[in-house]
Write a protein that holds these residues in place. Structure first.
Motif, PDB file in Angstrom:
ATOM      1  N   GLY A   1      41.297  28.820  29.277  1.00 47.92           N
ATOM      2  CA  GLY A   1      42.104  28.770  30.184  1.00 47.92           C
ATOM      3  C   GLY A   1      42.797  27.453  29.968  1.00 47.92           C
ATOM      4  O   GLY A   1      42.552  26.516  29.317  1.00 47.92           O
ATOM      5  N   GLN A   2      43.646  27.159  31.042  1.00 50.65           N
ATOM      6  CA  GLN A   2      44.495  25.891  30.995  1.00 50.65           C
ATOM      7  C   GLN A   2      43.498  24.627  31.543  1.00 50.65           C
ATOM      8  O   GLN A   2      43.473  23.625  30.696  1.00 50.65           O
ATOM      9  N   ASP A   3      42.780  24.871  32.260  1.00 44.00           N
ATOM     10  CA  ASP A   3      41.527  24.032  33.005  1.00 44.00           C
ATOM     11  C   ASP A   3      40.519  24.492  33.609  1.00 44.00           C
ATOM     12  O   ASP A   3      40.390  25.917  33.791  1.00 44.00           O
ATOM     13  N   ASN A   4      39.531  24.014  34.013  1.00 41.76           N
ATOM     14  CA  ASN A   4      38.270  24.518  34.610  1.00 41.76           C
ATOM     15  C   ASN A   4      38.396  24.531  36.021  1.00 41.76           C
ATOM     16  O   ASN A   4      37.489  24.815  36.535  1.00 41.76           O
ATOM     17  N   ARG A   5      39.295  24.195  36.829  1.00 42.27           N
ATOM     18  CA  ARG A   5      39.481  24.080  38.055  1.00 42.27           C
ATOM     19  C   ARG A   5      38.973  25.425  38.991  1.00 42.27           C
ATOM     20  O   ARG A   5      38.531  25.155  40.240  1.00 42.27           O
ATOM     21  N   ASP A   6      39.224  26.681  38.434  1.00 48.15           N
ATOM     22  CA  ASP A   6      38.918  27.892  39.025  1.00 48.15           C
ATOM     23  C   ASP A   6      37.418  28.260  38.899  1.00 48.15           C
ATOM     24  O   ASP A   6      36.982  29.125  39.147  1.00 48.15           O
ATOM     25  N   LEU A   7      36.759  27.568  37.814  1.00 49.92           N
ATOM     26  CA  LEU A   7      35.292  27.865  37.450  1.00 49.92           C
ATOM     27  C   LEU A   7      34.511  27.522  38.460  1.00 49.92           C
ATOM     28  O   LEU A   7      34.344  26.397  38.839  1.00 49.92           O
ATOM     29  N   VAL A   8      33.542  28.331  38.967  1.00 50.67           N
ATOM     30  CA  VAL A   8      32.377  27.996  40.204  1.00 50.67           C
ATOM     31  C   VAL A   8      31.285  28.260  39.492  1.00 50.67           C
ATOM     32  O   VAL A   8      30.957  29.349  38.860  1.00 50.67           O
ATOM     33  N   ASP A   9      30.100  27.242  39.485  1.00 47.45           N
ATOM     34  CA  ASP A   9      28.965  27.287  38.901  1.00 47.45           C
ATOM     35  C   ASP A   9      28.208  27.885  39.987  1.00 47.45           C
ATOM     36  O   ASP A   9      27.426  27.513  40.572  1.00 47.45           O
ATOM     37  N   THR A  10      28.018  29.482  39.638  1.00 43.90           N
ATOM     38  CA  THR A  10      27.207  30.428  40.585  1.00 43.90           C
ATOM     39  C   THR A  10      26.576  31.268  39.693  1.00 43.90           C
ATOM     40  O   THR A  10      26.986  31.502  38.651  1.00 43.90           O
ATOM     41  N   GLU A  11      25.332  31.927  39.976  1.00 47.73           N
ATOM     42  CA  GLU A  11      24.759  32.801  39.119  1.00 47.73           C
ATOM     43  C   GLU A  11      25.366  34.199  38.998  1.00 47.73           C
ATOM     44  O   GLU A  11      24.988  35.108  38.297  1.00 47.73           O
ATOM     45  N   SER A  12      26.381  34.431  39.757  1.00 50.28           N
ATOM     46  CA  SER A  12      26.894  35.728  39.845  1.00 50.28           C
ATOM     47  C   SER A  12      27.925  35.974  38.699  1.00 50.28           C
ATOM     48  O   SER A  12      28.249  37.050  38.352  1.00 50.28           O
ATOM     49  N   SER A  13      28.362  34.825  37.921  1.00 50.17           N
ATOM     50  CA  SER A  13      29.239  35.056  36.751  1.00 50.17           C
ATOM     51  C   SER A  13      28.531  35.500  35.570  1.00 50.17           C
ATOM     52  O   SER A  13      29.051  35.844  34.592  1.00 50.17           O
ATOM     53  N   GLN A  14      26.947  35.224  35.489  1.00 47.59           N
ATOM     54  CA  GLN A  14      26.409  35.472  34.173  1.00 47.59           C
ATOM     55  C   GLN A  14      25.348  36.955  34.734  1.00 47.59           C
ATOM     56  O   GLN A  14      24.848  36.982  35.647  1.00 47.59           O
ATOM     57  N   ASN A  15      25.780  38.061  33.955  1.00 45.32           N
ATOM     58  CA  ASN A  15      25.179  39.474  34.242  1.00 45.32           C
ATOM     59  C   ASN A  15      23.821  39.450  33.779  1.00 45.32           C
ATOM     60  O   ASN A  15      23.073  40.482  34.092  1.00 45.32           O
ATOM     61  N   LEU A  16      23.451  38.403  32.691  1.00 46.90           N
ATOM     62  CA  LEU A  16      21.783  38.423  32.287  1.00 46.90           C
ATOM     63  C   LEU A  16      20.877  37.754  33.418  1.00 46.90           C
ATOM     64  O   LEU A  16      21.606  36.498  34.027  1.00 46.90           O
ATOM     65  N   SER A  17      19.803  38.158  33.613  1.00 49.85           N
ATOM     66  CA  SER A  17      19.003  37.577  34.653  1.00 49.85           C
ATOM     67  C   SER A  17      18.186  36.573  33.777  1.00 49.85           C
ATOM     68  O   SER A  17      18.102  36.577  32.542  1.00 49.85           O
ATOM     69  N   ARG A  18      17.665  35.549  34.647  1.00 48.45           N
ATOM     70  CA  ARG A  18      16.905  34.453  33.939  1.00 48.45           C
ATOM     71  C   ARG A  18      15.551  35.261  33.027  1.00 48.45           C
ATOM     72  O   ARG A  18      15.287  34.934  31.906  1.00 48.45           O
ATOM     73  N   GLU A  19      14.997  36.442  33.668  1.00 45.31           N
ATOM     74  CA  GLU A  19      14.047  36.964  33.001  1.00 45.31           C
ATOM     75  C   GLU A  19      14.417  37.803  31.789  1.00 45.31           C
ATOM     76  O   GLU A  19      13.641  37.407  30.722  1.00 45.31           O
ATOM     77  N   GLN A  20      15.680  38.291  31.746  1.00 41.30           N
ATOM     78  CA  GLN A  20      16.185  38.901  30.437  1.00 41.30           C
ATOM     79  C   GLN A  20      16.361  37.752  29.377  1.00 41.30           C
ATOM     80  O   GLN A  20      16.020  37.991  28.147  1.00 41.30           O
TER      81      GLN A  20
END
Length: 146
Positions: A97-116
């Protein structure tokens, strides 16, 4: 993890074999430290416990792979790496991307769980494969800047 000699360099070439009692330089990503080699003792490297016996007898400058110890899940063994991967060039390819301003650090963006992720690590999946899976299962990775 790369092990180098502090004093084993002549004319720009690494020489010699790693022996017990010698000082080695350990590098894991951007973290470096010196260590007096005692193959009978484990080394605490961050949160990882590493059995150092696998480096004795190898050449200075050798790159080792941390492999989960099948007899002790909380410990890693070191074996000579078959392939040295440049992770930066491997994972920083493609469009960003051009910059990271639209990225939000939430667990919803990663589809793998911590357990996986922990299951992959505990079953001995290589770091390269785990990183590839994390990228494949990220909804935002392609939007980050390089």
């Amino acid at each position: 993890m790369e092990v180098e000699a502090e004093h084993q360099q002549q004319n720009g070439f690494l020489t010699g074999i790693i022996r017990e009692g010698e000082t080695v330089i350990l590098q894991k990503f951007n973290y470096m430290r010196t260590h007096v080699l005692n193959p009978k003792k484990n080394l605490q490297l961050g949160r990882d416990v590493v059995n150092m016996a696998g480096v004795v007898g190898e050449k200075y400058g050798t790159t080792f792979e941390m492999v989960p110890n099948p007899e002790n899940k909380k410990q890693y063994l070191l074996s000579v790496a078959d392939e040295v991967v440049d992770f930066e060039s491997l994972f920083l390819t493609g469009e960003g991307g051009q910059d990271n301003r639209d990225l939000v650090d939430t667990e919803s963006s990663q589809n793998l769980s911590r357990e996986q992720i922990e299951e992959m690590r505990d079953t001995g999946t290589s770091g390269k494969v785990i990183l590839e899976k994390l990228i494949e299962n990220s909804e935002t990775y392609q939007n980050k800047t390089k």
